[in-house]
Design a protein around this motif. Sequence first.
Motif, PDB file in Angstrom:
ATOM      1  N   GLU A  26      -2.420   5.465   1.745  1.00 37.04           N
ATOM      2  CA  GLU A  26      -3.434   4.429   1.998  1.00 37.04           C
ATOM      3  C   GLU A  26      -3.256   3.843   3.396  1.00 37.04           C
ATOM      4  O   GLU A  26      -4.217   3.631   4.126  1.00 37.04           O
ATOM      5  CB  GLU A  26      -3.294   3.287   0.990  1.00 37.04           C
ATOM      6  N   ARG A  27      -1.994   3.593   3.739  1.00 32.22           N
ATOM      7  CA  ARG A  27      -1.729   3.017   5.072  1.00 32.22           C
ATOM      8  C   ARG A  27      -2.208   3.975   6.154  1.00 32.22           C
ATOM      9  O   ARG A  27      -2.878   3.575   7.102  1.00 32.22           O
ATOM     10  CB  ARG A  27      -0.232   2.750   5.252  1.00 32.22           C
ATOM     11  N   ARG A  59      -5.910   3.780   6.553  1.00 35.66           N
ATOM     12  CA  ARG A  59      -6.400   2.563   7.227  1.00 35.66           C
ATOM     13  C   ARG A  59      -6.031   2.576   8.713  1.00 35.66           C
ATOM     14  O   ARG A  59      -6.838   2.217   9.566  1.00 35.66           O
ATOM     15  CB  ARG A  59      -5.797   1.311   6.593  1.00 35.66           C
ATOM     16  N   TYR A  88      -4.188  -4.943   7.516  1.00 38.52           N
ATOM     17  CA  TYR A  88      -3.390  -5.710   6.535  1.00 38.52           C
ATOM     18  C   TYR A  88      -3.105  -7.092   7.100  1.00 38.52           C
ATOM     19  O   TYR A  88      -3.072  -7.277   8.324  1.00 38.52           O
ATOM     20  CB  TYR A  88      -2.075  -4.978   6.224  1.00 38.52           C
ATOM     21  N   ALA A 125       0.843  -1.205   0.000  1.00 34.35           N
ATOM     22  CA  ALA A 125       0.000   0.000   0.000  1.00 34.35           C
ATOM     23  C   ALA A 125       0.876   1.252   0.000  1.00 34.35           C
ATOM     24  O   ALA A 125       2.025   1.227   0.447  1.00 34.35           O
ATOM     25  CB  ALA A 125      -0.881  -0.011   1.243  1.00 34.35           C
ATOM     26  N   SER A 126       0.318   2.357  -0.492  1.00 33.42           N
ATOM     27  CA  SER A 126       1.057   3.622  -0.466  1.00 33.42           C
ATOM     28  C   SER A 126       1.017   4.173   0.966  1.00 33.42           C
ATOM     29  O   SER A 126       0.120   3.815   1.747  1.00 33.42           O
ATOM     30  CB  SER A 126       0.405   4.630  -1.413  1.00 33.42           C
TER      31      SER A 126
END
Length: 547
Positions: free
Chosen positions: A276-277, A280, A297, A272-273
Amino acid sequence: MSGEDRLNRPGPARGAGAYDVIVVGAGLAGLYALHRLRGLGARTLVLEAADGVGGTWYWNRYPGARCDVESVFYSYSFSPELQQEWQWTERYAGQPEILRYLEHVADRFDLRRDIRLNTRVTAAHYDEAAGGWRIRTHDGTTLTASYCVMATGCLSRSQSPGLEGLDDFGGSVHRTARWPHEGVDFSGRRVAVIGTGSSAIQAIPLIADQAARLTVFQRTPNFSLPARNRPLDPAELTRVKKRYPHLRELARNSAFGVPQAPDTPSGSALAASPEERAARYGAAWDAGSLFGFSDTYSDLITDESANETAGDYVRARIREAIRDPATADRLTPRHHPFGTKRLCLDSGYYDTFNRSHVALVDLRSSPLVRVTRNSIVTTADEHRVDSIVLATGFDAMTGALLALDIRGRAGRTLRAAWANGPRTYLGLAVAGFPNLFLITGPGSPSVLSNMIVSIEQHVDWIADAIQWLSRRAAVSLEAADEAETAWTAHVDALSAATLLPRAASWWTGANVAGKPRVFMPYPGGLKSYRDTCDAVADDGYRGFIVT
Ligand code: N01
């Protein structure tokens, strides 16, 4: 036919003091075991050391004690009526409310008549000739039973820090795990808290509200997430109650025993970028749940670099909560990968260190030396205190069992069988100890899951096994050596494939001097564990010797 007639009784002769099943402990597990076994018609007695029911919720009355799995799911599912009747008032219920719930369960299902309180079990010996268990209690009474169920709890044997001079301390000493029923008033007092695990993290903000001065002695900083506890809105509670059948089913078939969508988590954190991380992890942080990050994840607990991404995120959030950079630095966890020690949920823990009367002592740079009549001495300083709170944890999972004199075939002790660490088949049974069942024992998901869901699964499995044996007029069920060896190796292999054994945690026994270092719970998830247990039973109790 009465319930009593339904169970065929093998084992020791009947009479006064002779039971089908003796259950040790009247906590969450013991209460449900009694209800379930009674339903089979088994003559069941529960022996409990305390003068009340509730187990961990009876003993752990420290300020701030509350569950960290949501109350609506940290509750029994076996009775649809009970789950509809009971009104939880908070997202995470406090200890008094949970204890009231358990007392209600004891009354509602008329359990008290078969619970003997103030009765400490000291020994359980398998009697090969009679084919059952002889249970001895603190007052010298001996009782017999065909089956013995250890509902002794995973976190019931508390740990003392072995501090030199503690007995000579002139002030008051309190253990979180044995808190006085009448409470403790810290007003105007200088208080020391030793330990920074879940118990301390819950207690510290409330002790700080009262104490004139609070000094926290920390050996290892922990990862703690905000609980975001709140009162439960009655409309929300009604919505959950309507959906209980579905939600309970999801919980039973999840990895951790809480309702989770079956398809989470997905993907590697490393794929993930950073944006994105962050999104989340931000959602997980905001969720106020122990399990929020496990939904992000799939490789956080298996890949060190993936784990670092979550660890870095949480460390940054911790640092921003604390104004003093030096204190923030000391509270930032760096000694174990994220999630490899049990995560904590807190209500205002980090903010407490922004209060002018609260101080943090780092025991890694200045270890404890001794306690005097009125102070705690470290290698760097002497801290004057009036009260000491020990939040120093438990001899977990095996401690309560090994404190008893348990002997199986040929007088072999459980201590000898587990000299190099616990060995079980499915966490439920031990080779050489026929008709002895462990509830949430080492080798089962246990403390890695919502305990109530795991307890219900174990009790149901044990009750079904006892009924199955009774129908066949069989006298004993015993884990086979090979099955135990294979299961223990399987649990080891599963944990070795993760980062979990890396931390010096109570999961590995590292917090108790001399305890063999073994990752004790089964880390493969509740669902796959449940499927295995069901398959073993369906296969005629594969891996067990049936006599
Ligand atoms: O115990 P812990 P706990 N000198 O072992 C420190 C459940 N629980 O009672 O990390 C100085 O986590 C020790 O330091 P270190 C939950 O599963 C649930 O807090 O070993 N310090 C650590 O900081 C939890 O995980 C809830 O370096 C010493 C602390 O004491 C489990 O119970 C609430 C020391 C012990 O922390 C145990 O939690 C509470 C010494 N000699 C507990 N010895 C819920 O929310 C130990 N320490 C439901």
